[in-house]
Design an enzyme around this catalytic site. Structure first.
Site, PDB file in Angstrom:
ATOM      1  N   GLU A 277     -10.428   3.226  -4.474  1.00  0.00           N
ATOM      2  CA  GLU A 277     -10.538   3.025  -6.039  1.00  0.00           C
ATOM      3  C   GLU A 277     -11.679   1.623  -6.918  1.00  0.00           C
ATOM      4  O   GLU A 277     -11.826   2.208  -7.198  1.00  0.00           O
ATOM      5  CB  GLU A 277      -9.077   2.132  -6.568  1.00  0.00           C
TER       6      GLU A 277
ATOM      7  N   ASP B  84      -8.561   1.681 -10.292  1.00  0.00           N
ATOM      8  CA  ASP B  84      -6.867   2.791 -10.812  1.00  0.00           C
ATOM      9  C   ASP B  84      -6.899   3.200 -12.385  1.00  0.00           C
ATOM     10  O   ASP B  84      -6.928   4.184 -11.866  1.00  0.00           O
ATOM     11  CB  ASP B  84      -5.978   1.691 -10.136  1.00  0.00           C
TER      12      ASP B  84
ATOM     13  N   ASP C 197      -6.700   1.667  -1.360  1.00  0.00           N
ATOM     14  CA  ASP C 197      -7.680   0.662  -2.186  1.00  0.00           C
ATOM     15  C   ASP C 197      -8.595   0.358  -2.223  1.00  0.00           C
ATOM     16  O   ASP C 197      -9.396   0.313  -3.292  1.00  0.00           O
ATOM     17  CB  ASP C 197      -7.207  -0.668  -1.707  1.00  0.00           C
TER      18      ASP C 197
ATOM     19  N   GLU D 166     -10.375  -2.671  -7.225  1.00  0.00           N
ATOM     20  CA  GLU D 166      -8.951  -1.516  -7.062  1.00  0.00           C
ATOM     21  C   GLU D 166      -8.241  -1.849  -8.128  1.00  0.00           C
ATOM     22  O   GLU D 166      -8.139  -0.435  -8.414  1.00  0.00           O
ATOM     23  CB  GLU D 166      -7.749  -2.271  -5.944  1.00  0.00           C
TER      24      GLU D 166
END
Length: 226
Positions: free
Chosen positions: A121, A49, A118, A45
């Site tokens: 990502e 991002d 989450d 995650e």
């Protein structure tokens, strides 16, 4: 590792086939079901991002070659925020393949914005680690494509616009009141009233207080003809 039929179907929805399926499994493993032999998706995650941010920043520059940094920043934030990632996750049905512990499943974890965002990502990072930047970029642009084209409207910060409009006319800033909260914990609905000093108000609902406040401010702007 051989993926299940559900996971293979998910690959098709992503438009990407993994050479290392264990990356996909890790991306879809929540901390509530992780163990010494099963790693959760938090590290992926973190990486996803950053990959998403780079692709979105580059795409925004290509989409509007005359936009200033001040115009690009809110558009970027609208595209990479958790709610947007969760919306994309719902479109490819991440929830159907998300690996959760019993407590999270019982509390509706497959529909929670934070968990879905989450996981999305983490999936981006899994594609990046498996195939490199170009496959990750292609997948992101395909899944986010329509949002990039319409992001100007989504990025409008209605609360700021409303406050500036009022200040320019010598009026006090609006207040925001939480009128109600309904629904289960995993899918709440907030009703917010945006109210002026003279009692003029507009209400709106959303699945988060922030979104409801923005929507109420937008409704009030429309009411004022701003």
């Amino acid at each position: 590792m051989k993926l299940s039929a559900d996971m293979r179907a998910f690959e098709q929805r992503l438009g990407y086939q993994f050479q290392r399926p264990e990356l996909l499994v890790r991306a879809l493993t929540h901390g509530s079901v992780s163990s010494a032999t099963r790693t959760d998706n938090q590290r992926l995650e973190f990486l996803g991002d950053r990959v998403l941010g780079l692709v979105m920043a580059d795409a925004l520059l290509d989409h509007d070659k005359s936009a200033t940094e001040g115009q690009l920043a809110p558009r970027f934030n609208a595209l990479v925020r958790k709610e947007t990632c969760a919306e994309v996750a719902r479109e490819v049905d991440v929830g159907a393949v998300l690996k959760l512990g019993r407590s999270e499943m019982m509390s509706g974890g497959r529909r929670k914005i934070a968990l879905l965002g989450d996981a999305m990502e983490a999936v981006i990072a899994a594609v990046y680690r498996d195939g490199g930047m170009e496959p990750a970029r292609r997948m992101i642009l395909r899944l986010w494509g329509a949002r990039i084209a319409s992001v100007e409207a989504d990025a409008r910060d209605s609360k700021t616009v409303l406050q500036e409009w009022l200040q320019a006319r010598g009026q006090t800033p609006p207040t925001y009141e939480a009128v109600s909260r309904t629904g289960p914990d995993h899918a709440p609905v907030f009703v917010i009233a945006a109210r002026l000093a003279d009692g003029t108000e507009a209400r709106a609902s959303a699945t988060s207080k922030r979104q409801a406040e923005q929507a109420a401010a937008a409704a009030l702007l429309n009411l004022l003809g701003a």
